[in-house]
Design an enzyme around this catalytic site. Structure first.
Site, PDB file in Angstrom:
ATOM      1  N   ASP A   3     -13.483   1.542  10.581  1.00 55.88           N
ATOM      2  CA  ASP A   3     -13.904   0.205  10.990  1.00 55.88           C
ATOM      3  C   ASP A   3     -13.025  -0.820  10.276  1.00 55.88           C
ATOM      4  OD1 ASP A   3     -15.346  -1.805  12.181  1.00 55.88           O
ATOM      5  OD2 ASP A   3     -17.008  -1.725  10.764  1.00 55.88           O
ATOM      6  N   VAL A  17       4.177   5.401   4.097  1.00 56.33           N
ATOM      7  CA  VAL A  17       5.352   4.970   4.852  1.00 56.33           C
ATOM      8  C   VAL A  17       5.149   3.538   5.341  1.00 56.33           C
ATOM      9  CG1 VAL A  17       6.797   5.461   6.869  1.00 56.33           C
ATOM     10  CG2 VAL A  17       5.780   7.354   5.573  1.00 56.33           C
ATOM     11  N   ARG A  18       6.147   2.704   5.169  1.00 53.18           N
ATOM     12  CA  ARG A  18       6.063   1.311   5.641  1.00 53.18           C
ATOM     13  C   ARG A  18       5.885   1.287   7.157  1.00 53.18           C
ATOM     14  NH1 ARG A  18       8.561  -2.380   1.912  1.00 53.18           N
ATOM     15  NH2 ARG A  18       8.152  -1.560  -0.174  1.00 53.18           N
ATOM     16  N   GLY A  19       4.984   0.440   7.618  1.00 50.50           N
ATOM     17  CA  GLY A  19       4.736   0.348   9.046  1.00 50.50           C
ATOM     18  C   GLY A  19       5.733  -0.545   9.754  1.00 50.50           C
ATOM     19  N   ALA A  33       0.828  -1.198   0.000  1.00 49.08           N
ATOM     20  CA  ALA A  33       0.000   0.000   0.000  1.00 49.08           C
ATOM     21  C   ALA A  33       0.867   1.254   0.000  1.00 49.08           C
ATOM     22  CB  ALA A  33      -0.931  -0.006   1.209  1.00 49.08           C
ATOM     23  N   PRO A  34       0.420   2.324  -0.674  1.00 51.92           N
ATOM     24  CA  PRO A  34       1.178   3.575  -0.672  1.00 51.92           C
ATOM     25  C   PRO A  34       1.333   4.129   0.736  1.00 51.92           C
ATOM     26  CG  PRO A  34      -0.586   3.605  -2.324  1.00 51.92           C
ATOM     27  CD  PRO A  34      -0.813   2.394  -1.468  1.00 51.92           C
TER      28      PRO A  34
END
Length: 575
Positions: A372, A319-321, A316-317
């Site tokens: 949610d 910052v990497r978590g 996903a676009p």
């Protein structure tokens, strides 16, 4: 013997489902009394109680089956027969689609989501389409045969509240005046105009909603009346919503589930889709409290979407978590999130802690500011649709829950969430006008979360998203906590000039200490953006602001958080 066991399974499952629906309805019907008596803390408790019902019911039925038909309850041939018997038993029910999902839940609990095939469970619904008679049974229709005043007054009277309106005449005038301002000539004494209102009142938090539509010839517009109880004088009309986008926000995925009696759920969904045609069925089922069936609808949509597209799942676009791997299918509006096996050491959480945080959000009032999520087990994806980089990361970072079996990627535990534009990316490309608007809403989001006793913990921009309506929503929950658990402090003045230059703080810092003075620097690296936000919401950088909110919460006051703009609230006389 297979037929006998199948019949017993079908009967046990249906009995468990009927008990679940009975308790679900009992809690839901209590919403009217809680609203009339202004029992706002009871409203919050009832919402949590109802969410827990489904899993408890599934567990009870599964345990029962294990004991009663232990000799053959895990035989696929028996379950094929059970499905056939069950389909016959639910044929006359008005909530058959929910009953199918309940059967699926029992099957998946026993077979751990293997053997998901149409012959074993209800992969696709067998329920008939909604008929005109079904929709007619859930609505009340009104025409201005004797004028607008009498028609609107009748709509309010038909709610059958057991407490009076504070000033019903003023409410009627407000509704007519506002409707004419918003709809113009459409809202008039016309034989062509008809208003359809769902019989059941929608309750959520401190408000009640009459949900309907205005029809004039071929045109249809949503028509929602928001009601409040001022606890002293009675009920009053707080807002009239006719704009489809504003109605969509009321039914947003960032809101708690409505309490509304829905004896024919499919008819409710058909009616709501007429008002909100761009919303998916699963979103609407979620909104009226049937979030487990919403998962079923989501999965069916997902399978169909895969057959119609050929793009690949990618990271996903944004910052990497450090806690989650987030990936998406560019052609869809969903983000899939998987907890890493080895969470970065600077994050003082583990897998179980993260799961508890997501459960907290599911149970809590989301006040329009938290997305949610739906939790899935043993989710099967086609391997060919994964970008090699994403698959490599999933296998490297979460090997305990991600595995490749033949042509499939199976993820044993994940969350799904609506895709949004990460706030840090939105700001990067925003115009000056968009920047000010989104920063203002970011501040409002933090304040509304605080009012709901939620502290985001990590308030970095990357942890918030922007919806298509331009609303800022929090979606990264690994550091979320109750606001009342925090100790908000002001940084004490330095003892000596050297203190400010020291590598370590000159003051003690406890585990739950929070210093709002530091927010500005941590959140906004860009000085220009920091100044803009400070001008809009500078009070958020003062410990005293947060302490005042804590005091209100500890006094058991439930703060009003409206799902519409304050300027939409109707003027009224106060005694």
């Amino acid at each position: 013997m297979t037929t006998q066991w199948g019949q017993r399974i079908a009967t046990s499952v249906l009995e468990g489902f009927a008990n679940y629906r009975s308790t679900f309805t009992y809690i839901t019907l209590g919403a009217k009394k809680r609203f009339e008596e202004a029992c706002w803390l009871d409203v919050q408790q009832a919402s949590m109680d109802r969410i827990n019902l489904y899993d408890d019911a599934v567990a009870a039925v599964t345990d029962c089956l294990t004991e009663e038909v232990a000799q053959g309850y895990d035989s696929l041939s028996v379950w094929k027969e059970a499905k056939r018997c069950y389909a016959a038993l639910i044929r006359s029910r008005t909530d058959g689609e929910l009953a199918e999902t309940f059967f699926n839940s029992i099957f998946c609990r026993i077979f751990r989501h293997y053997e998901i095939k149409p012959e074993n469970l209800f992969v696709f619904s067998t329920q008939p389409k909604v008929k005109a008679a079904d929709e007619a049974s859930i609505i009340l229709s009104y025409r201005p045969a004797f004028g607008l005043v009498k028609m609107v007054d009748r709509i309010l009277v038909d709610c059958n509240f057991n407490i009076p309106y504070a000033d019903r005449r003023q409410d009627v005038v407000n509704i007519i005046r506002t409707a004419q301002q918003q709809l113009g000539f459409v809202f008039a004494d016309s034989k062509d105009m008809e208003i359809d209102i769902i019989r059941s009142v929608f309750f959520r938090n401190k408000a009640a909603y009459l949900v309907g539509r205005i029809r004039i010839r071929e045109n249809t517009k949503p028509f929602i009346i928001a009601l409040m109880n001022n606890e002293q004088e009675g009920i009053y009309v707080d807002a009239l919503i006719t704009d489809p986008d504003e109605v969509s926000i009321i039914f947003s995925f960032t809101r708690s589930y409505f309490m509304v009696d829905a004896p024919v759920p499919a008819a409710f969904i058909a009616f709501l889709q007429d008002l909100l045609p761009w919303k998916q069925r699963y979103e609407l089922y979620n909104s009226i409290g049937f979030y487990k069936h919403g998962k079923t609808e989501f999965y069916r949509d997902f399978v169909q979407h895969l057959t119609k597209t050929d793009d690949q799942f990618v990271i996903a676009p944004g910052v990497r978590g450090m806690v989650m791997i987030a990936f998406t299918l560019p052609s869809s509006q969903t983000v899939f999130k998987v907890i890493k096996d080895n969470i970065a050491p600077q994050k003082e959480v583990n897998k179980e802690t993260v799961k508890k945080k997501y459960y907290l959000v599911k149970m809590h009032d989301r006040v329009g500011r938290m997305a949610d999520t739906q939790e899935f087990s043993h989710f099967v994806f086609p391997k060919a649709r994964f970008h090699p980089e994403l698959l490599a990361e999933l296998l490297a970072e979460a090997p305990s829950v991600v595995r490749v079996v033949d042509d499939s990627v199976i993820i044993d535990h994940l969350y799904t969430e609506r895709r949004m534009i990460p706030l840090n990316l939105y700001i990067k490309d925003a115009t000056e006008q968009q920047l000010e608007a989104v920063l203002d809403d970011f501040g409002n989001a933090i304040k509304q979360l605080a009012a709901a006793n939620i502290f985001p913990g990590d308030m970095l921009l990357k942890n918030f998203g922007v919806t298509r309506h331009g609303r800022v929503v929090f979606y990264d929950y690994d550091e979320i906590c109750y606001l009342t658990e925090c100790n908000f402090r002001q940084i004490p003045p330095p003892r000596f000039p050297e203190d400010e230059m020291a590598a370590e703080p000159w003051y003690s810092v406890g585990a739950n200490d929070v210093f709002p003075e530091e927010f500005a620097i941590f959140i906004f690296a860009d000085v220009r953006i920091r100044k803009c936000f400070t001008d809009l919401h500078g009070e958020l950088f003062a410990a005293s602001y947060w302490q005042r909110i804590q005091k209100v919460i500890r006094e058991n006051q439930v703060v009003d958080v409206f799902p519409y703009r304050r300027k939409q609230r109707l003027a009224r006389r106060l005694s």
